[in-house]
Design an enzyme around this catalytic site. Structure first.
Site, PDB file in Angstrom:
ATOM      1  N   LYS A  43       4.105 -10.136  12.041  1.00 11.91           N
ATOM      2  CA  LYS A  43       4.059 -10.140  10.571  1.00 11.91           C
ATOM      3  C   LYS A  43       4.828 -11.316   9.984  1.00 11.91           C
ATOM      4  O   LYS A  43       5.582 -11.180   9.025  1.00 11.91           O
ATOM      5  CB  LYS A  43       4.563  -8.812  10.009  1.00 11.91           C
ATOM      6  N   ARG A  44       4.612 -12.497  10.545  1.00  9.05           N
ATOM      7  CA  ARG A  44       5.289 -13.681  10.050  1.00  9.05           C
ATOM      8  C   ARG A  44       4.612 -14.193   8.780  1.00  9.05           C
ATOM      9  O   ARG A  44       3.429 -13.970   8.551  1.00  9.05           O
ATOM     10  CB  ARG A  44       5.295 -14.776  11.115  1.00  9.05           C
TER      11      ARG A  44
END
Length: 273
Positions: A89-90
């Site tokens: 979830k960057r």
């Protein structure tokens, strides 16, 4: 390309199941026990899964040994020819986003695909998308996540549709930049929102959908048919605790859970197309 590796493996093994590997240190007596069990689960259930999804947070929480384990998970997956979808979830801007993309989509320690967060603005997606396209990978943009309070932001209305729908439209627009029938830009849409799946499927016709939430979060395979494209392609469904810790750390229970989820998902996918 990653999206077609999913199709090919899914068709060959008759599976739409994604194995989430979220090793929880509290479940073990030692880091070594966590390591051996996590790797054993991946190897044992590989025949029933289309890809593996390590959740980076659990490996980071264990410090350097955890990061080393994540690297081992990805190396084992490569040996088993199991595609790796890193759940990290960057999301960031400019050179920072480029560095994240380099870390997780390129090179020896990278996965084949990554989940990304669009909430700093759509420009944050570009470095990840560019890296995925260059290296035959994929990105999965958070659109409608599986957690109960996802609607706090994703459900807000703007210009007649929800924030999640605005993100879905951007996913579709990025997909239209590619000639392929399935785009390298996919989307995370929670399996816990079955009533919304048809809408998001229609909004993103070229996107592979990652559907988290099967099992421990309460989603059931039978409600997921609207997410699939013809012949049961276009979506993979993730189960994590429900497999890895189906019955404590019992490996046979993990295999049985994976086999059961695979069969249930095949039935659901067969209801569409």
């Amino acid at each position: 390309m990653f999206q077609y590796r999913l199709v090919e493996r899914g068709n060959a093994l008759k599976t739409r199941l994604c194995l989430g590997l979220d090793p929880r240190l509290a479940a073990y007596d030692s880091v070594e026990a966590m390591r051996s069990h996590t790797l054993a689960v991946l190897e044992a259930v590989a025949p029933f899964i289309v890809c593996v999804k390590p959740q980076a947070a659990f490996y980071e929480a264990a410090g350097l040994p955890g990061l080393q384990l994540m690297d081992e998970v990805m190396m084992l997956a490569r040996r088993l020819d199991v595609p790796v979808l890193l759940d990290a979830k960057r999301g960031d801007i400019g050179s920072t986003a480029e560095a994240y993309a380099q870390a997780w989509l390129e090179g020896r320690h990278a996965g084949n695909a990554i989940t990304i967060n669009p909430y700093l603005g759509f420009a944050t997606l570009r470095p990840f998308v560019a890296s995925a396209r260059q290296h035959g990978g994929a990105v999965f943009v958070l659109v409608r996540t599986s957690n109960p309070d996802s609607g706090d932001l994703q459900g807000l209305m703007a210009d007649g549709c929800s924030v999640a729908e605005h993100v879905a439209r951007e996913v579709a627009r990025l997909g239209e930049e590619e000639a392929e029938a399935l785009a390298s830009v996919g989307a995370v849409v929670g399996a816990t929102h079955p009533a919304e799946l048809a809408r998001f499927r229609a909004l993103m016709p070229k996107a592979t959908l990652l559907l988290p939430g099967l099992g421990a979060q309460g989603a059931t395979a039978a409600t997921l048919a609207p997410a699939f494209l013809a012949e049961g392609t276009g979506a993979v469904v993730s189960a994590s605790r429900g497999i890895q810790y189906a019955q404590g750390c019992d490996l046979d229970a993990a295999v049985a859970a994976a086999r059961g989820y695979r069969d249930e998902l095949n039935l659901a996918a067969g209801q569409h197309g």
